[in-house]
Scaffold this active site. Structure first.
Site, PDB file in Angstrom:
ATOM      1  N   ASP A  21     106.529  20.875  10.316  1.00  0.00           N
ATOM      2  CA  ASP A  21     106.811  21.339  11.671  1.00  0.00           C
ATOM      3  C   ASP A  21     105.697  20.901  12.634  1.00  0.00           C
ATOM      4  O   ASP A  21     105.783  21.141  13.835  1.00  0.00           O
ATOM      5  CB  ASP A  21     107.047  22.861  11.710  1.00  0.00           C
ATOM      6  N   SER A  22     104.697  20.191  12.106  1.00  0.00           N
ATOM      7  CA  SER A  22     103.731  19.501  12.977  1.00  0.00           C
ATOM      8  C   SER A  22     104.484  18.501  13.851  1.00  0.00           C
ATOM      9  O   SER A  22     103.962  18.026  14.865  1.00  0.00           O
ATOM     10  CB  SER A  22     102.663  18.786  12.145  1.00  0.00           C
ATOM     11  N   ASP A  54     110.177  21.438   6.107  1.00  0.00           N
ATOM     12  CA  ASP A  54     109.406  22.611   6.544  1.00  0.00           C
ATOM     13  C   ASP A  54     110.304  23.606   7.274  1.00  0.00           C
ATOM     14  O   ASP A  54     111.081  23.225   8.154  1.00  0.00           O
ATOM     15  CB  ASP A  54     108.302  22.121   7.510  1.00  0.00           C
ATOM     16  N   LYS A 107     109.472  24.212   2.490  1.00  0.00           N
ATOM     17  CA  LYS A 107     108.133  24.831   2.557  1.00  0.00           C
ATOM     18  C   LYS A 107     108.161  25.960   3.580  1.00  0.00           C
ATOM     19  O   LYS A 107     108.803  25.835   4.625  1.00  0.00           O
ATOM     20  CB  LYS A 107     107.074  23.796   2.958  1.00  0.00           C
ATOM     21  N   GLU A 158     105.369  29.173   5.271  1.00  0.00           N
ATOM     22  CA  GLU A 158     103.996  29.670   5.359  1.00  0.00           C
ATOM     23  C   GLU A 158     103.940  31.157   5.028  1.00  0.00           C
ATOM     24  O   GLU A 158     104.822  31.917   5.426  1.00  0.00           O
ATOM     25  CB  GLU A 158     103.456  29.451   6.785  1.00  0.00           C
ATOM     26  N   GLU A 179      95.340  25.255   3.090  1.00  0.00           N
ATOM     27  CA  GLU A 179      94.841  24.662   4.342  1.00  0.00           C
ATOM     28  C   GLU A 179      93.554  25.339   4.805  1.00  0.00           C
ATOM     29  O   GLU A 179      93.480  26.568   4.915  1.00  0.00           O
ATOM     30  CB  GLU A 179      95.913  24.764   5.443  1.00  0.00           C
TER      31      GLU A 179
HETATM   32  O1  KIV Z   1     103.599  20.783   9.345  1.00  0.00           O
HETATM   33  C1  KIV Z   1     102.693  20.208   8.740  1.00  0.00           C
HETATM   34  O2  KIV Z   1     102.368  19.041   8.984  1.00  0.00           O
HETATM   35  C2  KIV Z   1     101.989  20.961   7.711  1.00  0.00           C
HETATM   36  C3  KIV Z   1     100.778  20.303   7.110  1.00  0.00           C
HETATM   37  C4  KIV Z   1      99.646  20.556   8.015  1.00  0.00           C
HETATM   38  C5  KIV Z   1     100.537  20.753   5.733  1.00  0.00           C
HETATM   39  O3  KIV Z   1     102.338  22.048   7.398  1.00  0.00           O
END
Ligand code: KIV
Length: 284
Positions: free
Chosen positions: A48-49, A87, A117, A119, A186
């Protein structure tokens, strides 16, 4: 070309056992995924970056399920070998286990990724367990969790004091017990990441977690030097792709303005008599 074998979760688990380091990077588009898969990356994270490096948001929290889906699908069309993690965006799994299973299912089934994924540590272990039970492999993410960085007091290293370190270890153990096959660690001290890597059976992937994790992840735009807004301490920049591309685009603009492009080499032509006839017919 010989058929390329897709990396499975057991293949990744075997790498941990054999002490072979796992490489992971973000990618958000078809050409980016083609590139990193050809390079031999083991895992792509459609992170989600995305929100920050591709969509221009200030953080990751505004990212939506639709945006994640729209970027996961082209990545899946590109890859041959690597495992792809989708994500889960903020608030797509935080409300209830039912909501989490539903959205994980959408990303996994419609997006076509190999795992999802999310968090969070102990608080999210029941959610992880429910998604795993539904048949979807889950990647955890603890330590600094960007979606809730505000609640952690900003983008700061986590787990430095004894109590804080114990909390991160307990988070890792809870996710491991819940069935996560891997966890992103992280921005935590190297020694803490090492302890966690020894303690859990699942794979640990560090981003600011030091050399002892089972593998490493970074954001593609960071390593290529494409994102210049800020560079965290844990990022190594391997190229200056922004300036390289800027130079090419500026050269194109200059050649257009100076009438140097396109030359004959880049031009189609037709026979003179056709041109003459067209001139006659249109009074030119
Ligand atoms: O969204 C992302 O790029 C991430 C990484 C920083 C692990 O979660």
């Amino acid at each position: 070309m010989a058929d390329v074998q897709k990396l499975s979760i057991p293949d990744l688990a075997a790498m941990k056992k054999e002490g072979k380091k796992i490489s992971m990077i973000t990618a958000y588009s078809y050409p980016q995924a083609l590139l990193v898969d050809e390079a031999g990356i083991d895992i792509i994270l459609v992170g989600d970056s995305l929100g920050m490096v591709e969509l221009g948001y200030n953080g990751t929290t505004p990212v939506t399920m639709d945006e994640m889906l729209n970027h996961t699908k082209p990545v899946m069309r590109a890859v041959k070998r690597c495992h792809v993690v989708g994500d889960m965006p903020f608030m797509s799994y935080n409300i209830s286990k039912e909501q989490a299973i539903t959205n994980a299912g959408i990303l996994y089934k419609d997006g076509g990724c190999d795992s999802i994924k999310l968090e969070g540590g102990q608080d999210f272990a029941p959610t992880v367990e429910a998604i795993v039970k539904a048949g979807i492999p889950v990647f955890g993410h603890i330590g600094l969790t960007p979606q809730t960085a505000g609640a952690l007091g900003g983008f700061k290293v986590q787990g430095k004091s004894l109590d804080a370190a114990k909390k991160v270890i307990e988070d890792a153990m809870a996710l491991d017990a819940a069935g996560a096959f891997a966890i992103v660690l992280e921005a935590i001290p190297r020694q803490l990441a090492q302890l966690i890597t020894q303690k859990v059976k699942c794979i640990t992937i560090g981003i600011g977690g030091g050399i002892d994790c089972d593998g490493q992840v970074l954001v593609l735009h960071d390593i290529l030097g494409l994102f210049k807004r800020f560079t965290p301490k844990f990022v190594k920049v391997y190229a200056n792709a922004y300036d390289f591309q800027l130079k090419a685009v500026k050269e194109f603009i200059g050649e257009v303005q100076e009438k140097k492009f396109p030359t004959e080499e880049y031009t189609f032509t037709m026979k003179d008599d056709v041109v003459q006839e067209l001139r006659k017919q249109y009074g030119l």
